[in-house]
Design a protein around this motif. Structure first.
Motif, PDB file in Angstrom:
ATOM      1  N   ARG A   1       0.870  -1.184   0.000  1.00  9.21           N
ATOM      2  CA  ARG A   1       0.000   0.000   0.000  1.00  9.21           C
ATOM      3  C   ARG A   1       0.904   1.230   0.000  1.00  9.21           C
ATOM      4  NH1 ARG A   1      -3.567   0.992   4.240  1.00  9.21           N
ATOM      5  NH2 ARG A   1      -1.725   1.023   5.529  1.00  9.21           N
TER       6      ARG A   1
ATOM      7  N   ARG B   1      -2.999   5.888   4.627  1.00 10.25           N
ATOM      8  CA  ARG B   1      -2.140   6.366   3.542  1.00 10.25           C
ATOM      9  C   ARG B   1      -2.095   7.887   3.492  1.00 10.25           C
ATOM     10  NH1 ARG B   1      -3.130   2.090  -1.183  1.00 10.25           N
ATOM     11  NH2 ARG B   1      -4.918   1.474   0.044  1.00 10.25           N
TER      12      ARG B   1
ATOM     13  N   PHE C   1      -7.587  13.547  -1.421  1.00  6.74           N
ATOM     14  CA  PHE C   1      -7.451  12.307  -2.170  1.00  6.74           C
ATOM     15  C   PHE C   1      -7.875  12.570  -3.606  1.00  6.74           C
ATOM     16  CE2 PHE C   1      -9.672   8.552  -3.836  1.00  6.74           C
ATOM     17  CZ  PHE C   1      -8.581   7.688  -3.931  1.00  6.74           C
TER      18      PHE C   1
ATOM     19  N   PHE D   1      -7.183   9.900  -6.496  1.00  6.96           N
ATOM     20  CA  PHE D   1      -7.608   8.656  -7.129  1.00  6.96           C
ATOM     21  C   PHE D   1      -6.721   7.502  -6.681  1.00  6.96           C
ATOM     22  CE2 PHE D   1      -4.930  11.113 -10.094  1.00  6.96           C
ATOM     23  CZ  PHE D   1      -3.875  10.231 -10.321  1.00  6.96           C
ATOM     24  N   ASP D   2      -7.205   6.294  -6.956  1.00  2.00           N
ATOM     25  CA  ASP D   2      -6.419   5.075  -6.744  1.00  2.00           C
ATOM     26  C   ASP D   2      -5.705   4.746  -8.047  1.00  2.00           C
ATOM     27  OD1 ASP D   2      -7.130   4.202  -4.039  1.00  2.00           O
ATOM     28  OD2 ASP D   2      -9.139   3.888  -4.845  1.00  2.00           O
ATOM     29  N   HIS D   3      -4.537   4.155  -7.915  1.00  2.00           N
ATOM     30  CA  HIS D   3      -3.787   3.697  -9.093  1.00  2.00           C
ATOM     31  C   HIS D   3      -3.084   2.403  -8.733  1.00  2.00           C
ATOM     32  CE1 HIS D   3      -1.466   3.946 -12.796  1.00  2.00           C
ATOM     33  NE2 HIS D   3      -0.436   3.513 -12.088  1.00  2.00           N
ATOM     34  N   GLU D   4      -3.287   1.397  -9.551  1.00  3.29           N
ATOM     35  CA  GLU D   4      -2.579   0.139  -9.312  1.00  3.29           C
ATOM     36  C   GLU D   4      -1.485  -0.005 -10.358  1.00  3.29           C
ATOM     37  OE1 GLU D   4      -3.297  -4.591  -8.542  1.00  3.29           O
ATOM     38  OE2 GLU D   4      -4.938  -3.180  -8.255  1.00  3.29           O
TER      39      GLU D   4
ATOM     40  N   ASN E   1       2.705  -1.740  -6.835  1.00  2.07           N
ATOM     41  CA  ASN E   1       2.070  -1.078  -5.690  1.00  2.07           C
ATOM     42  C   ASN E   1       0.601  -0.774  -5.939  1.00  2.07           C
ATOM     43  OD1 ASN E   1       4.312  -0.342  -3.693  1.00  2.07           O
ATOM     44  ND2 ASN E   1       5.169   0.412  -5.615  1.00  2.07           N
ATOM     45  N   ARG E   2      -0.123  -0.638  -4.818  1.00  2.25           N
ATOM     46  CA  ARG E   2      -1.481  -0.095  -4.831  1.00  2.25           C
ATOM     47  C   ARG E   2      -1.380   1.316  -4.257  1.00  2.25           C
ATOM     48  NH1 ARG E   2      -5.051  -2.903  -1.350  1.00  2.25           N
ATOM     49  NH2 ARG E   2      -3.208  -3.534  -0.216  1.00  2.25           N
ATOM     50  N   HIS E   3      -1.478   2.317  -5.125  1.00  2.00           N
ATOM     51  CA  HIS E   3      -1.292   3.720  -4.751  1.00  2.00           C
ATOM     52  C   HIS E   3      -2.617   4.367  -4.366  1.00  2.00           C
ATOM     53  CE1 HIS E   3       2.682   4.012  -6.914  1.00  2.00           C
ATOM     54  NE2 HIS E   3       2.143   3.010  -7.595  1.00  2.00           N
ATOM     55  N   LYS E   4      -2.574   5.174  -3.343  1.00  2.00           N
ATOM     56  CA  LYS E   4      -3.603   6.178  -3.100  1.00  2.00           C
ATOM     57  C   LYS E   4      -2.871   7.476  -3.404  1.00  2.00           C
ATOM     58  CE  LYS E   4      -7.203   4.265  -0.485  1.00  2.00           C
ATOM     59  NZ  LYS E   4      -8.202   4.031  -1.502  1.00  2.00           N
TER      60      LYS E   4
END
Length: 145
Positions: A8, A43, A64, A66-69, A73-76
């Motif tokens: 994460r 995060r 915040f 967006f989310d990005h995978e 990694n799994r990014h916030k």
């Protein structure tokens, strides 16, 4: 069924006078500031902490985006408004700005960093007035998060 664990990661977008802030790692890779969240740490908390540890900038607001995978990694992804003079600290050996990046350094951008910045540009184009208002409000009194 096997699931691949991805760390994460809190990823920061900070716009400075010369553009979006980037950090250079000891492996000569250019990344957006950020890092893994510690156990029990959100995060958002990790983004604020990592920004301070890597650049010495003090966050005043964070939203915040967006989310990005990515592959690893799994990014916030957070947009942070910060003050101070950026200086490389901790595991950042140098700092650069995306908008003024020398050609020889552009090749060192991680694929995830490129993708996140492109996504951010689309978000920014649609919401520039909101980001400008947030900056004006948050930097008026410079209260730290």
């Amino acid at each position: 069924m096997s699931m691949h664990f991805k760390p994460r990661r809190a990823t920061c977008i900070v716009e400075c006078e010369h553009g979006i802030l980037l950090t250079e790692t000891s492996h000569d890779l250019l990344l957006l500031p950020g890092g893994q969240a510690n156990r029990g740490e959100s995060r958002l908390e990790a983004a604020i902490r990592e920004l301070k540890e890597e650049t010495n900038l003090q966050a005043h607001a964070a939203i915040f985006l967006f989310d990005h995978e990515s592959r690893s990694n799994r990014h916030k992804v957070f947009y942070l408004i910060a003050s101070g003079t950026p200086i490389p600290m901790d595991d950042a050996k140098a700092l650069y700005y995306y908008d003024t990046l020398p050609a020889n350094k552009a090749a060192k951008l991680s694929p995830a960093t490129r993708e996140i910045i492109e996504h951010f540009k689309a978000v920014k184009a649609e919401h520039q007035h909101h980001l400008d208002a947030l900056k004006a409000i948050c930097l008026k009194d410079k209260l730290p998060l």
